[in-house]
Design a protein around this motif. Structure first.
Motif, PDB file in Angstrom:
ATOM      1  N   MET A  29     -17.082  -4.263  10.748  1.00  0.00           N
ATOM      2  CA  MET A  29     -17.183  -3.421   9.557  1.00  0.00           C
ATOM      3  C   MET A  29     -18.284  -2.382   9.737  1.00  0.00           C
ATOM      4  SD  MET A  29     -15.049  -3.999   7.275  1.00  0.00           S
ATOM      5  CE  MET A  29     -13.801  -5.163   6.832  1.00  0.00           C
ATOM      6  N   GLU A  30     -18.091  -1.248   9.081  1.00  0.00           N
ATOM      7  CA  GLU A  30     -19.041  -0.163   9.305  1.00  0.00           C
ATOM      8  C   GLU A  30     -20.396  -0.414   8.642  1.00  0.00           C
ATOM      9  OE1 GLU A  30     -16.239   2.636   8.089  1.00  0.00           O
ATOM     10  OE2 GLU A  30     -15.544   3.046  10.129  1.00  0.00           O
ATOM     11  N   TYR A  31     -20.437  -1.329   7.644  1.00  0.00           N
ATOM     12  CA  TYR A  31     -21.752  -1.579   7.061  1.00  0.00           C
ATOM     13  C   TYR A  31     -22.666  -2.296   8.044  1.00  0.00           C
ATOM     14  CZ  TYR A  31     -19.319  -5.844   5.352  1.00  0.00           C
ATOM     15  OH  TYR A  31     -18.576  -6.968   5.244  1.00  0.00           O
TER      16      TYR A  31
ATOM     17  N   ARG B  30     -28.138 -11.211   5.960  1.00  0.00           N
ATOM     18  CA  ARG B  30     -27.944 -10.340   4.795  1.00  0.00           C
ATOM     19  C   ARG B  30     -26.588  -9.636   4.779  1.00  0.00           C
ATOM     20  NH1 ARG B  30     -31.292 -10.549   0.441  1.00  0.00           N
ATOM     21  NH2 ARG B  30     -33.054 -11.760   1.171  1.00  0.00           N
ATOM     22  N   GLU B  31     -26.123  -9.234   5.947  1.00  0.00           N
ATOM     23  CA  GLU B  31     -24.878  -8.464   5.962  1.00  0.00           C
ATOM     24  C   GLU B  31     -23.676  -9.360   6.244  1.00  0.00           C
ATOM     25  OE1 GLU B  31     -24.799  -5.252   5.214  1.00  0.00           O
ATOM     26  OE2 GLU B  31     -26.905  -4.697   5.382  1.00  0.00           O
TER      27      GLU B  31
ATOM     28  N   ASP C 289     -28.288 -11.320 -11.596  1.00  0.00           N
ATOM     29  CA  ASP C 289     -27.016 -11.558 -10.940  1.00  0.00           C
ATOM     30  C   ASP C 289     -26.665 -13.040 -10.959  1.00  0.00           C
ATOM     31  OD1 ASP C 289     -25.805  -9.251  -9.824  1.00  0.00           O
ATOM     32  OD2 ASP C 289     -25.416 -10.543  -8.078  1.00  0.00           O
TER      33      ASP C 289
ATOM     34  N   LEU D 222     -23.544   4.459  18.529  1.00  0.00           N
ATOM     35  CA  LEU D 222     -22.773   3.225  18.334  1.00  0.00           C
ATOM     36  C   LEU D 222     -21.914   2.897  19.542  1.00  0.00           C
ATOM     37  CD1 LEU D 222     -21.680   3.681  14.629  1.00  0.00           C
ATOM     38  CD2 LEU D 222     -23.198   1.919  15.527  1.00  0.00           C
TER      39      LEU D 222
ATOM     40  N   PRO E 252     -17.597 -17.655   1.642  1.00  0.00           N
ATOM     41  CA  PRO E 252     -16.480 -18.392   1.025  1.00  0.00           C
ATOM     42  C   PRO E 252     -15.755 -19.288   2.028  1.00  0.00           C
ATOM     43  CG  PRO E 252     -16.459 -16.115   0.313  1.00  0.00           C
ATOM     44  CD  PRO E 252     -17.502 -16.211   1.375  1.00  0.00           C
TER      45      PRO E 252
ATOM     46  N   PHE F  32     -19.505   7.239   7.086  1.00  0.00           N
ATOM     47  CA  PHE F  32     -18.241   6.817   7.687  1.00  0.00           C
ATOM     48  C   PHE F  32     -17.039   7.225   6.858  1.00  0.00           C
ATOM     49  CE2 PHE F  32     -21.572   4.045   9.130  1.00  0.00           C
ATOM     50  CZ  PHE F  32     -21.321   3.915  10.485  1.00  0.00           C
TER      51      PHE F  32
ATOM     52  N   ALA G 169     -22.512  -1.609  11.312  1.00  0.00           N
ATOM     53  CA  ALA G 169     -22.951  -0.475  12.136  1.00  0.00           C
ATOM     54  C   ALA G 169     -24.065   0.285  11.429  1.00  0.00           C
ATOM     55  CB  ALA G 169     -21.765   0.450  12.417  1.00  0.00           C
TER      56      ALA G 169
ATOM     57  N   PRO H  48     -23.270 -13.351   3.612  1.00  0.00           N
ATOM     58  CA  PRO H  48     -22.646 -13.308   2.284  1.00  0.00           C
ATOM     59  C   PRO H  48     -21.139 -13.069   2.352  1.00  0.00           C
ATOM     60  CG  PRO H  48     -24.596 -11.923   2.339  1.00  0.00           C
ATOM     61  CD  PRO H  48     -24.321 -12.330   3.745  1.00  0.00           C
ATOM     62  N   ASN H  49     -20.688 -12.426   3.435  1.00  0.00           N
ATOM     63  CA  ASN H  49     -19.264 -12.120   3.532  1.00  0.00           C
ATOM     64  C   ASN H  49     -18.446 -13.216   4.196  1.00  0.00           C
ATOM     65  OD1 ASN H  49     -18.906  -9.339   2.409  1.00  0.00           O
ATOM     66  ND2 ASN H  49     -20.580  -8.981   3.828  1.00  0.00           N
TER      67      ASN H  49
ATOM     68  N   ASN I 205     -15.409   0.231   3.828  1.00  0.00           N
ATOM     69  CA  ASN I 205     -15.927  -0.609   4.907  1.00  0.00           C
ATOM     70  C   ASN I 205     -17.390  -0.355   5.193  1.00  0.00           C
ATOM     71  OD1 ASN I 205     -13.389  -1.580   5.200  1.00  0.00           O
ATOM     72  ND2 ASN I 205     -12.860  -0.312   6.948  1.00  0.00           N
ATOM     73  N   ALA I 206     -17.915   0.747   4.694  1.00  0.00           N
ATOM     74  CA  ALA I 206     -19.282   1.110   5.058  1.00  0.00           C
ATOM     75  C   ALA I 206     -20.296   0.551   4.069  1.00  0.00           C
ATOM     76  CB  ALA I 206     -19.415   2.618   5.158  1.00  0.00           C
ATOM     77  N   LEU I 207     -19.834   0.065   2.936  1.00  0.00           N
ATOM     78  CA  LEU I 207     -20.739  -0.525   1.955  1.00  0.00           C
ATOM     79  C   LEU I 207     -20.455  -2.020   1.885  1.00  0.00           C
ATOM     80  CD1 LEU I 207     -20.366   2.094  -0.936  1.00  0.00           C
ATOM     81  CD2 LEU I 207     -22.020   2.083   0.916  1.00  0.00           C
ATOM     82  N   ASN I 208     -21.484  -2.820   2.097  1.00  0.00           N
ATOM     83  CA  ASN I 208     -21.314  -4.264   2.046  1.00  0.00           C
ATOM     84  C   ASN I 208     -20.893  -4.684   0.640  1.00  0.00           C
ATOM     85  OD1 ASN I 208     -21.564  -7.031   2.103  1.00  0.00           O
ATOM     86  ND2 ASN I 208     -23.339  -6.971   3.462  1.00  0.00           N
TER      87      ASN I 208
ATOM     88  N   ALA J  86     -32.798  -7.565  -9.683  1.00  0.00           N
ATOM     89  CA  ALA J  86     -31.372  -7.657  -9.958  1.00  0.00           C
ATOM     90  C   ALA J  86     -30.807  -9.006  -9.548  1.00  0.00           C
ATOM     91  CB  ALA J  86     -30.638  -6.567  -9.212  1.00  0.00           C
ATOM     92  N   GLN J  87     -31.397  -9.585  -8.512  1.00  0.00           N
ATOM     93  CA  GLN J  87     -30.812 -10.809  -7.985  1.00  0.00           C
ATOM     94  C   GLN J  87     -30.815 -11.931  -9.006  1.00  0.00           C
ATOM     95  OE1 GLN J  87     -33.147 -11.100  -4.454  1.00  0.00           O
ATOM     96  NE2 GLN J  87     -31.484 -10.336  -3.194  1.00  0.00           N
TER      97      GLN J  87
ATOM     98  N   LEU K 197     -35.549  -9.439  -1.145  1.00  0.00           N
ATOM     99  CA  LEU K 197     -35.767  -8.052  -1.525  1.00  0.00           C
ATOM    100  C   LEU K 197     -36.524  -8.020  -2.846  1.00  0.00           C
ATOM    101  CD1 LEU K 197     -32.342  -6.466  -0.729  1.00  0.00           C
ATOM    102  CD2 LEU K 197     -34.512  -5.894   0.312  1.00  0.00           C
TER     103      LEU K 197
ATOM    104  N   TRP L 266     -31.806 -10.235  10.288  1.00  0.00           N
ATOM    105  CA  TRP L 266     -31.505  -9.628   8.987  1.00  0.00           C
ATOM    106  C   TRP L 266     -30.010  -9.394   8.852  1.00  0.00           C
ATOM    107  CZ3 TRP L 266     -29.660  -5.852   5.885  1.00  0.00           C
ATOM    108  CH2 TRP L 266     -30.279  -5.681   4.632  1.00  0.00           C
TER     109      TRP L 266
ATOM    110  N   ASP M 298     -26.813  -1.461 -10.604  1.00  0.00           N
ATOM    111  CA  ASP M 298     -26.485  -2.860 -10.358  1.00  0.00           C
ATOM    112  C   ASP M 298     -24.996  -3.100 -10.165  1.00  0.00           C
ATOM    113  OD1 ASP M 298     -29.105  -3.881 -10.312  1.00  0.00           O
ATOM    114  OD2 ASP M 298     -29.215  -3.565 -12.475  1.00  0.00           O
TER     115      ASP M 298
ATOM    116  N   ARG N 144     -28.196  -0.680  -5.813  1.00  0.00           N
ATOM    117  CA  ARG N 144     -29.643  -0.756  -5.696  1.00  0.00           C
ATOM    118  C   ARG N 144     -30.047  -1.270  -4.311  1.00  0.00           C
ATOM    119  NH1 ARG N 144     -33.669  -1.996  -9.633  1.00  0.00           N
ATOM    120  NH2 ARG N 144     -32.155  -2.389 -11.252  1.00  0.00           N
TER     121      ARG N 144
ATOM    122  N   ARG O 195     -20.958  -7.297  -0.882  1.00  0.00           N
ATOM    123  CA  ARG O 195     -21.793  -8.303  -1.533  1.00  0.00           C
ATOM    124  C   ARG O 195     -23.126  -7.736  -2.003  1.00  0.00           C
ATOM    125  NH1 ARG O 195     -19.524 -13.484  -2.288  1.00  0.00           N
ATOM    126  NH2 ARG O 195     -17.505 -13.213  -1.332  1.00  0.00           N
ATOM    127  N   GLN O 196     -23.338  -6.433  -1.842  1.00  0.00           N
ATOM    128  CA  GLN O 196     -24.612  -5.865  -2.265  1.00  0.00           C
ATOM    129  C   GLN O 196     -24.407  -4.880  -3.407  1.00  0.00           C
ATOM    130  OE1 GLN O 196     -26.413  -4.226   1.244  1.00  0.00           O
ATOM    131  NE2 GLN O 196     -26.705  -6.217   2.183  1.00  0.00           N
TER     132      GLN O 196
END
Lengths: 294, 547
Positions: free
Chosen positions: A183-185, A202-203, A12, B325, A210, B359, A187, A206-207, B364-367, A8-9, A4, A198, B410, B373, B369-370
């Motif tokens: 998870m809804e993210y 990306r989604e 970070d 969905l 671990p 949602f 969706a 990272p989750n 749950n709707a926001l990852n 910020a990365q 991206l 992607w 951030d 931004r 790890r992000q």
């Protein structure tokens, strides 16, 4: 992967690095000494030609199985090669090959596992059953058969063990990713029209990382031991290439005479695998520091 | 009720509790003083993070991990309960103090029958024999108006409804005839119509058994039905304390007033217009269970359609089908007159952009790890193709729209509060410049004050950007605040649809009437009146059928 366009990365990564340095100071002594071992082995592997007193396959003595002396600190092996030098070169071969194999196993198994969890349905079932079939055959026996078929070369060894171990990684990646996929993210990303690649990278990745990192430590040890076992059985890394597993085998007879030389490479295997696990555990503790809310 | 002011059961004196995070102490409860007399019910009211649950747990002698009492005392019947050995406080908890937690489902062992679990504590503590305990449990079941009280205990937790399970939990708590019961949000996880059962049961217990209790909740109206006195908390401090009637009639503090301001929000209906989304005869199922049965409804451009119903009524499934969905098994959805593909895979990028979904749980709707931004920026990048500086500006502009500053750019979701997370989710939806936004219970996990802000934000965005909303909720107050039109769903069927005023003021179907009458009102007599009305109509029905 196209990163991206966000600066910020980097900042970070900087803060993660700073946290890492800070946590390093607070690390328990056990974890620190394990880290020293791992770093030491890596240095030895990288700088082997400069550290080793003799060449890897160089026959330096007329006396096979010579005892420990100032000239040959760990004695000589069955052909009169210096055991210490072979131990040092062995680090390079055993660790290097195990590392490459593990990374390959994780790339194959991890990506396929996450993809299966995301796809679900028929695709997931088909892939999982194939993996089940591979897993139903005892791993070492299967590896022996495949090596006999394809020939015992290093690329074959890496590919065969990577594919066989990828099945284990696939299982873990799929199970962990299955909890993330709902998870809804995910969706939200699908509704955004993101591609599966992607979403996986990306989604989901990272989750689940671990869990995968923890598994990486364990898998590395298992693969290391598998390679050592195969070398011990004579189908792994081929002579004259030095490797800790085959060194145990070559010098095994000495045990009957009360000489502990063959236990030195065995001990090296044990110390390294334990150290890797301790380091990974400690690393997970750090990144999970968020548990108490920081 | 204070005429026979007797013994003080619980005395909390200048209580301060600290929490620890990353080695730093921060105050959770500061200087809270109150006391509780025999037979009195005290309501503890506050938003999440106000420290009410921490106080509730402290009064039964439990501190959450990482918490510490800095100063102050808690005395139960004159005895200090905090600075005593575990053994002593455990004995008190087993015999004299009981606790009813929010989620009964998580507190019961699914593999044991209810009766065994209800009587376990008294039997283990040796206060009753098994037979005595069973008899008492059945008595309590009757008192709590559980169906088939004699055999109710033979069932397993999954065989009873949520409201019944919550009552079983209350039964468990009062088995040992405790002198003090702490109810910690006992109905928060329940639907309004189920909530009534539990509240009515607690109320009848309070009346018949003269319970001494602390009732913790964020819902003032609910608390008013049960508590004789209320204590409002904010950020761990006491804001106001008064008798229920006095508190409702004349709150002294501004903060107390804001607590129920959300209930007074009302919106003038936007003018009717052409429909943008038409749902016709929609069927959907999960496996063999049909969740939507021939649902038809329509959303007009620039207006808000609220879909109301209990959990399990199919309203969230409707949202998921419209968003793409979940594939429908029959019927069709038309957007601007064009038929929509069954799932997101079959829809064009343009359609996906135009219909956005927010949602229920921003968690749950926001990852996690992000950063904000990335969360908002990716949507802009994807839908509008902006890059670099333009992207950054657009992201900031969107954050401004949802009333957030650049300092949030951030941060990651775990560094945001619940309301801020939901704002980010709204910003992400707006980033696509949609014409329809589906809001699936987006305020139900939020505190009242924050709900108020979010609902106002939605209304403002609607008038600025001419958005159309499908607003799914079970909360009638939220409906009043945002809806133009209301559709009521039950068992996968739309039972009633019409203009908001018409549906809310003049409900036609019995189910809508039941749903509306179950919404707690800011009146301490509401529950009594409602229960007597329902009893009367039941009697009338009985006589009616007899005649």
């Amino acid at each position: 992967m196209n990163p991206l366009p966000f600066k910020a990365q980097t900042s970070d990564a900087m803060s993660v690095w700073r946290t890492f340095i800070r946590k390093l100071g607070q690390a328990p002594i056990f974890a620190l000494s394990a880290a020293v071992v791992v770093i030491g082995v890596i240095c030895i592997a990288v700088f082997a030609p400069w550290i080793a007193p003799y060449g890897e396959a160089e026959i330096v003595s007329q006396i096979p199985f010579d005892t420990w002396s100032s000239q040959f600190p760990l004695g000589t092996d069955q052909l009169g090669r210096d055991v210490l030098s072979r131990l040092i070169y062995g680090a390079r071969n055993s660790v290097g090959i195990a590392l490459v194999t593990t990374i390959l196993a994780f790339t194959i198994g991890g990506v396929l596992g996450m993809a299966a969890a995301l796809a679900g349905g028929v695709v997931d079932n088909l892939m999982s059953r194939c993996v089940d079939i591979l897993m139903s055959i005892p791993q070492l026996v299967f590896a022996l058969v495949l090596l006999a078929i394809f020939g015992a070369s290093i690329p074959n060894l890496i590919m065969i063990i990577a594919v066989l171990d990828a099945t284990r990684v696939y299982r873990i990646a799929r199970a962990t990713a299955a909890n993330v996929v709902v998870m809804e993210y995910v969706a939200a990303a699908q509704l955004r029209g993101e591609t599966s690649t992607w979403i996986v990278l990306r989604e989901i990745l990272p989750n689940v990382s671990p869990t995968l990192v923890a598994e990486f430590g364990l898998r590395f040890c298992f693969i290391f031991l598998t390679i050592s076992a195969l070398s011990f059985l004579g189908v792994g890394i081929q002579p004259p290439t030095a490797d800790w597993g085959s060194m145990v085998r070559e010098n095994a007879t000495l045990i009957s005479y009360g000489d502990i030389t063959p236990l030195v490479p065995a001990a090296a295997i044990a110390v390294l695998t334990i150290s890797v696990n301790v380091v990974v555990d400690w690393y997970l503790d750090i990144i999970h520091g968020g548990r108490d809310g920081c | 009720m204070a005429a026979e002011a007797t013994q003080t059961v619980l005395a909390v004196d200048r209580l301060c509790i600290d929490g620890f995070s990353d080695g730093n102490a921060f105050p959770i409860v500061q200087d809270v003083t109150f006391s509780l007399a025999e037979g009195e019910v005290l309501g503890l009211i506050g938003e999440s993070g106000a420290g009410k649950s921490t106080i509730g747990l402290a009064t039964i002698g439990i501190l959450r991990p990482g918490c510490r009492v800095r100063s102050g005392t808690i005395k139960f019947a004159g005895q200090d309960i905090v600075n005593v050995p575990d053994r002593v406080s455990r004995k008190l908890r087993g015999e004299q103090i009981a606790y009813v937690a929010q989620s009964a489902a998580a507190s019961f062992n699914p593999a044991q029958r209810l009766m065994d679990q209800v009587i376990e504590s008294v039997v283990v503590h040796g206060k009753m024999s098994v037979l005595e305990a069973r008899a008492r449990a059945i008595d309590i079941f009757k008192q709590l108006q559980l169906p088939n009280a004699d055999t109710f205990g033979n069932r397993f937790p999954h065989q009873v409804s949520g409201g019944q399970l919550q009552r079983a939990m209350i039964a468990m708590a009062i088995m040992s005839r405790p002198r003090l019961i702490v109810f910690d949000e006992p109905t928060t996880a329940l639907d309004v119509t189920t909530q009534i059962e539990v509240i009515a049961a607690i109320k009848s217990l309070v009346a018949t058994s003269r319970l001494t209790a602390i009732y913790i909740t964020h819902d003032l109206a609910l608390c008013a039905q049960i508590a004789s006195r209320m204590l409002v908390l904010k950020d761990g401090r006491k804001v106001e304390e008064a008798t229920t009637r006095q508190m409702l009639a004349d709150p002294h503090e501004e903060y107390t007033r804001t607590l129920w301001s959300v209930r007074n929000l009302d919106k003038d209906a936007n003018p009717t217009s052409a429909s943008i989304l038409d749902v016709r005869g929609l069927d959907a199922s999960y496996g063999n269970i049909q969740v939507l049965k021939s649902v038809s409804t329509r959303l007009e451009r620039g207006r808000t359609l609220a879909i109301v119903g209990e959990s399990g009524s199919g309203k969230s499934t409707l949202a998921r089908v419209v968003a793409g969905l979940h594939p429908p098994s029959g019927g069709d959805i038309r957007f601007n007159g064009d038929k929509l593909g069954p799932t997101f895979k079959h829809r064009s990028k343009e359609t996906l952009r135009s219909i956005q979904m927010i949602f229920q749980s921003a968690e749950n709707a926001l990852n996690p790890r992000q950063t904000v931004r990335q969360l908002v920026g990716r949507q802009i990048e994807r839908q509008r193709g902006l890059k670099g500086k333009e992207l950054q500006d657009a992201t900031l502009e969107l954050l401004r729209k949802v009333e957030m500053g650049p300092k949030y750019l951030d941060r990651r979701p775990q560094q945001l509060s619940g309301g801020e997370k939901q704002r980010v989710a709204i910003a992400r939806a707006l980033a696509a410049e949609p014409s329809v936004i589906i809001c699936d219970e987006i305020t139900s996990a939020l505190d009242q004050v924050i709900q108020h802000d979010i609902l106002n934000l939605l209304n403002r965005l609607q008038s600025e950007l001419k958005l159309s909303y499908i607003f799914i909720t079970h909360d009638i107050a939220a409906v009043k605040a945002v809806a133009d039109e209301v559709a009521v769903m039950q068992h996968g069927v739309v039972v009633e649809q019409g203009e908001k005023d018409q549906v809310l003021d003049n409900p036609r179907t019995p189910y809508t009437k039941l749903l509306l009458s179950s919404v707690p009102e800011m009146n301490p007599d509401w529950l009594d009146r409602l229960l007597s009305e329902r009893a009367a109509s039941r009697n009338a029905n009985l006589h009616g059928t007899a005649a």
